[in-house]
Design a protein around this motif. Structure first.
Motif, PDB file in Angstrom:
ATOM      1  N   ARG A  40       0.757  -1.193   0.024  1.00  0.00           N
ATOM      2  CA  ARG A  40      -0.119  -0.136  -0.008  1.00  0.00           C
ATOM      3  C   ARG A  40       0.800   1.127  -0.067  1.00  0.00           C
ATOM      4  NH1 ARG A  40      -4.596  -1.675   4.474  1.00  0.00           N
ATOM      5  NH2 ARG A  40      -3.933  -3.578   4.756  1.00  0.00           N
ATOM      6  N   ARG A  41       2.213   0.938   0.257  1.00  0.00           N
ATOM      7  CA  ARG A  41       2.914   2.351   0.189  1.00  0.00           C
ATOM      8  C   ARG A  41       3.277   2.780  -1.119  1.00  0.00           C
ATOM      9  NH1 ARG A  41       6.559  -0.978   4.056  1.00  0.00           N
ATOM     10  NH2 ARG A  41       6.297   0.019   6.095  1.00  0.00           N
ATOM     11  N   ILE A  42       3.159   4.284  -1.273  1.00  0.00           N
ATOM     12  CA  ILE A  42       3.545   4.841  -2.385  1.00  0.00           C
ATOM     13  C   ILE A  42       4.732   4.904  -2.727  1.00  0.00           C
ATOM     14  CG2 ILE A  42       3.511   7.054  -3.785  1.00  0.00           C
ATOM     15  CD1 ILE A  42       0.871   7.855  -1.927  1.00  0.00           C
ATOM     16  N   VAL A  43       5.636   4.950  -1.986  1.00  0.00           N
ATOM     17  CA  VAL A  43       7.165   4.820  -1.870  1.00  0.00           C
ATOM     18  C   VAL A  43       7.497   3.712  -1.094  1.00  0.00           C
ATOM     19  CG1 VAL A  43       9.317   5.791  -1.315  1.00  0.00           C
ATOM     20  CG2 VAL A  43       7.387   7.290  -1.918  1.00  0.00           C
ATOM     21  N   PRO A  44       8.046   2.693  -2.073  1.00  0.00           N
ATOM     22  CA  PRO A  44       8.529   1.222  -1.234  1.00  0.00           C
ATOM     23  C   PRO A  44       9.486   1.453  -0.165  1.00  0.00           C
ATOM     24  CG  PRO A  44       8.357   1.036  -3.531  1.00  0.00           C
ATOM     25  CD  PRO A  44       8.396   2.702  -3.217  1.00  0.00           C
ATOM     26  N   GLY A  45       9.296   0.647   1.101  1.00  0.00           N
ATOM     27  CA  GLY A  45      10.364   1.060   1.929  1.00  0.00           C
ATOM     28  C   GLY A  45      11.000  -0.532   2.241  1.00  0.00           C
ATOM     29  N   LEU A  46      10.720  -1.370   1.954  1.00  0.00           N
ATOM     30  CA  LEU A  46      11.386  -2.696   2.100  1.00  0.00           C
ATOM     31  C   LEU A  46      12.561  -2.754   0.889  1.00  0.00           C
ATOM     32  CD1 LEU A  46       8.522  -5.161   3.097  1.00  0.00           C
ATOM     33  CD2 LEU A  46       9.844  -3.812   4.429  1.00  0.00           C
TER      34      LEU A  46
END
Length: 271
Positions: A40-46
């Motif tokens: 659901r993130r707009i900017v990937p975190g993983l």
């Protein structure tokens, strides 16, 4: 990245390794909670997100089984089965290749791993003169068993090959910033932060409360499987029917009990 990493071997039948498999299965819910929010993130975190699966095949001309533990990514999870795509090239097993789809029950995984950059970065001049922190690894139970058996120099080489901060092999963490925010073990911060957005979404699209996918899952089923307490609360207060069953006959409460989300079970048990 993984195909280029050095291969380190460990005894898969050792007590430590068997316990690592069990721990990975017991804590997989935290992996899925993080992965579900990543989608659901707009900017990937993983920077890394994968699950290790035990693949078996009979040796040619023998009833003896060959076992290879390999990683899959692009993970999906329905509360019962994990799906993904194989990202390792098998050494001996021939019935599966890199890029093939994989589907296994939860009890057949042997590890999981995700990594994310620390949120607290150096500021000002200190940032200019500091080395960039590596992404922090979470999970990796079998990896930590192997790291424990390595010399300090081999451990450093291993970690550099992965490009990850695995931390202390005696202190395996399962949720992001677990030390700084132990409350994250109870609920993912995004579940709380996105409360108002979810309320607005349901108000705008009330039919989403009753919509079911091709397997009969509602939004309540999915938020329960991911362990999102605030989201479940919002959905129930908006009128979500907790008695709806999937095609496999499971309610949201069934999944809460199955996943051992102890903070959600009472909410679904109450009227």
């Amino acid at each position: 990245m993984m195909e280029k990493s050095p291969v380190f071997f460990a005894d898969g039948s050792s007590t430590k390794m068997i316990n690592a498999y069990k721990k990975a299965q017991e804590t997989f819910k935290y992996f899925w909670r993080e992965q579900s929010w990543e989608y659901r993130r707009i900017v990937p975190g993983l920077t890394v997100s994968c699950v290790k699966v035990a693949f078996t095949q009979e040796k040619p001309g023998s009833s003896e089984l060959m076992v290879e533990h390999m990683w899959i990514n692009e993970i999906d999870f329905d509360g019962d089965h994990i799906r993904g795509v194989l990202i390792n090239q098998p050494n001996d097993i021939t019935h599966i290749q890199v890029g093939d789809p994989v589907e296994v029950p939860l009890e057949e995984i042997s590890d999981w791993l995700f990594a994310i950059y620390p949120s607290k970065q150096p500021k000002g001049l200190s940032k200019l003169f500091s080395s960039s922190p590596l992404p922090k690894a979470y999970g990796g139970f079998t990896i930590q068993v192997m790291r424990e058996e390595m010399s300090k120099s081999d451990r450093k080489a291993h970690d550099n090959a992965w490009g990850l901060d695995f931390g202390d092999y005696n202190d395996i963490q399962v949720v992001n910033e677990q030390k700084l925010h132990p409350e994250n073990l109870i609920e993912h911060p995004m579940s709380k932060n996105m409360k108002e957005k979810l309320i607005e979404f349901i108000q705008q699209y009330p039919s989403e409360l009753t919509h079911t996918d091709e397997k009969g899952y509602t939004i309540l089923h999915k938020e329960t499987i991911a362990g999102n307490l605030t989201s479940v609360d919002v959905l129930l207060k908006a009128g979500a029917d907790k008695n709806v069953k999937t095609q496999s006959g499971k309610t949201a409460l069934d999944f809460a009990r199955q996943m051992k989300w102890e903070h959600i079970i009472p909410m679904l048990e109450s009227n």
